[in-house]
Design a protein around this motif. Structure first.
Motif, PDB file in Angstrom:
ATOM      1  N   PHE A 169      -0.967  -9.636  -1.336  1.00 32.94           N
ATOM      2  CA  PHE A 169      -0.141  -8.396  -2.382  1.00 32.94           C
ATOM      3  C   PHE A 169      -1.420  -7.714  -1.574  1.00 32.94           C
ATOM      4  N   ASN A 170      -3.002  -7.685  -1.355  1.00 32.08           N
ATOM      5  CA  ASN A 170      -3.701  -6.419  -1.531  1.00 32.08           C
ATOM      6  C   ASN A 170      -3.395  -6.426   0.192  1.00 32.08           C
ATOM      7  N   GLU A 171      -3.077  -6.160   0.486  1.00 28.24           N
ATOM      8  CA  GLU A 171      -2.617  -5.365   1.901  1.00 28.24           C
ATOM      9  C   GLU A 171      -1.488  -4.527   1.658  1.00 28.24           C
ATOM     10  N   LEU A 172      -0.206  -5.143   0.706  1.00 29.27           N
ATOM     11  CA  LEU A 172       0.743  -4.485   0.051  1.00 29.27           C
ATOM     12  C   LEU A 172       0.579  -3.222  -0.022  1.00 29.27           C
ATOM     13  N   ALA A 173      -0.596  -3.710  -1.262  1.00 24.62           N
ATOM     14  CA  ALA A 173      -0.576  -2.943  -2.500  1.00 24.62           C
ATOM     15  C   ALA A 173      -0.402  -1.095  -2.303  1.00 24.62           C
ATOM     16  N   ASP A 174      -1.197  -0.606  -1.175  1.00 26.09           N
ATOM     17  CA  ASP A 174      -1.680   0.549  -1.178  1.00 26.09           C
ATOM     18  C   ASP A 174      -0.295   1.083  -0.723  1.00 26.09           C
ATOM     19  N   GLU A 175       0.653   0.526  -0.064  1.00 26.78           N
ATOM     20  CA  GLU A 175       1.842   0.508   0.909  1.00 26.78           C
ATOM     21  C   GLU A 175       2.787   0.716  -0.220  1.00 26.78           C
TER      22      GLU A 175
END
Length: 318
Positions: A102-108
């Motif tokens: 989720f930390n990796e996807l959050a900005d997308e």
């Protein structure tokens, strides 16, 4: 001659696009998604998450979706993309592993809010939920210390960082200063073979009360305790139905209640990012049903201790 047609095509495209749901990470709850690493039919952790999802559907009258077997970055990314197209704006990842994803996807996906368990939330639209396990372990340990006949009790846990393990140790000693608390770790939530092997060793050492603090192996360990006429403290769910003459009580984490609580906070625009912690006073951690073998005076004593803890945050040894 082609220009008007092109304009019409563009207009239809815009109209169609306008009909698609656009998720929002703030404001009203729109649709909710759940990702589980294994299955919702495990009768323990996964099932609790699914019940929480159904509770949200019923309470807030929203569409909900779930995906099983979400145990890789690629699978999670694809599922989140599907949720985006469905108009989901609140996503639960039912485990600590989802914090990294989720930390990796959050900005997308800035219009979605991501919720995981026992992880490190690092983005403004990511929240990590954490049960304060120390107190529930303490009260479970008190029951074990009170009921042991051999003065030997055991904890079979998944990982060293589980706060309920130290709580159990302290609670057992608080109730019974003569008790010997044996603690073992199997380094996995679901390693049934390793947990049963450790339990065999504990039985040989005279342990007569076991606390299997791992949601993937606690049921097999409790079943073996029943076979040997020993006692157990249930974990995560109220496991009295596995045998009320075996399961003295359970340390219950009401994941379903917590999901509804979090959805309500999101609905009101009050859900915070970062790491949030929940305990007895929030109504999402309790002890389960007591076995009829546990005497009434002790039950009342421990219930009084729990009420005091809710009001003051202090355990009996503090």
């Amino acid at each position: 001659m082609w220009r008007p047609l092109a304009i019409i095509v563009v207009l239809f495209a815009l109209i169609f696009a306008g009909c698609q749901p656009i998720p929002s990470a703030s404001g009203r709850l729109q649709k909710v998604g759940l990702l589980v690493p294994d299955t919702v039919n495990d009768q323990v952790w996964g099932t609790k998450g699914y019940k929480g999802l159904l509770g949200i559907q019923s309470k807030f009258d929203v569409d909900v979706f779930y995906k099983e077997g979400m145990n890789s970055k690629a699978a999670v990314r694809q599922a989140v993309e599907e949720f985006q197209h469905k108009g989901v704006n609140l996503v639960f990842g039912h485990g600590s592993e989802y914090a990294e994803y989720f930390n990796e996807l959050a900005d997308e996906y800035p219009n979605m809010h991501f919720v995981c368990f026992n992880g490190e939330a690092k983005k403004k639209n990511v929240t990590s939920l954490n049960f304060k396990g120390n107190a529930m372990g303490f009260f479970g340990g008190m029951v074990a210390g009170h009921m042991t006949k051999t003065n030997k009790v055991g904890v079979i846990a998944a990982f060293e960082w589980q706060p309920e393990v130290n709580g159990f140790f302290e609670g057992a000693l608080y109730e019974n200063e003569k008790v010997d608390v044996k603690v073992r770790f199997v380094q996995h939530w679901d390693d049934v073979d390793a947990a049963l092997k450790v339990f065999d060793e504990m039985i040989a050492e005279g342990v007569d009360v076991v606390y299997p603090a791992g949601d993937g192996f606690n049921v097999p360990v409790i079943e073996k305790a029943k076979e040997h006429g020993l006692y157990a403290i249930g974990y995560v769910s109220d496991q009295a139905d596995l045998g009320r003459l075996t399961v003295l009580t359970s340390t219950v984490q009401h994941v379903d209640r917590l999901y509804e609580l979090v959805a309500g906070q999101f609905q009101r625009g009050k859900l915070k990012s970062g790491n949030l912690y929940f305990d007895f006073e929030d109504g999402v951690v309790t002890l389960g049903k007591f076995s009829p073998l546990v005497d009434e005076p002790f039950r009342k004593k421990i219930e009084q201790y729990i009420e005091r803890y809710k009001k003051t945050g202090k355990l009996p040894n503090e």
